[in-house]
Design a protein around this motif. Sequence first.
Motif: not given
Length: 157
Positions: A23-25, A27-33, A79-89
Amino acid sequence: MSAVKSPIKDESALRTTGDALQGGLVDLIDLSLVAKQAHWNLIGPRFRSVHLQLDEVVALAREYMDQIAERAVAIGVNPDGRVRTVADNTKIRQPDSGYISDDKVVATLTDTLAQIIARFRERIEATEETDPVTQDLFITLTAGLEKQHWMFEVQTQ
């Protein structure tokens, strides 16, 4: 199958810690984007100061997303930082397209950081018993996020 033997022996504790890290991953990936999107499309009289502060947020998010992902691997969680995972979650509200005024960027980042901080504080509590090492990482990260939140929030006064 884990390539790393987890130092966390209790399966429930490992799942709780792994979920908190994932969940933190996200949040941080999307925060950076989100911060980079605002950085590229920022307009207004406070352009330079807000532009530079957005770079600080992106750097903080990128530094800690890597630490979170590496912590996950160290305890045997992928860890799963894939675009689809981030977009979905993601739970982060996405910025409008096009140019964004400096006032709107400041308000958006203030709100976004407050929401992320609340989730990291929940993760701090969740990992208190399951993995104090992960909890320590979350505490340090949350302090950095709270500093950035404060720096944006004072601009709304």
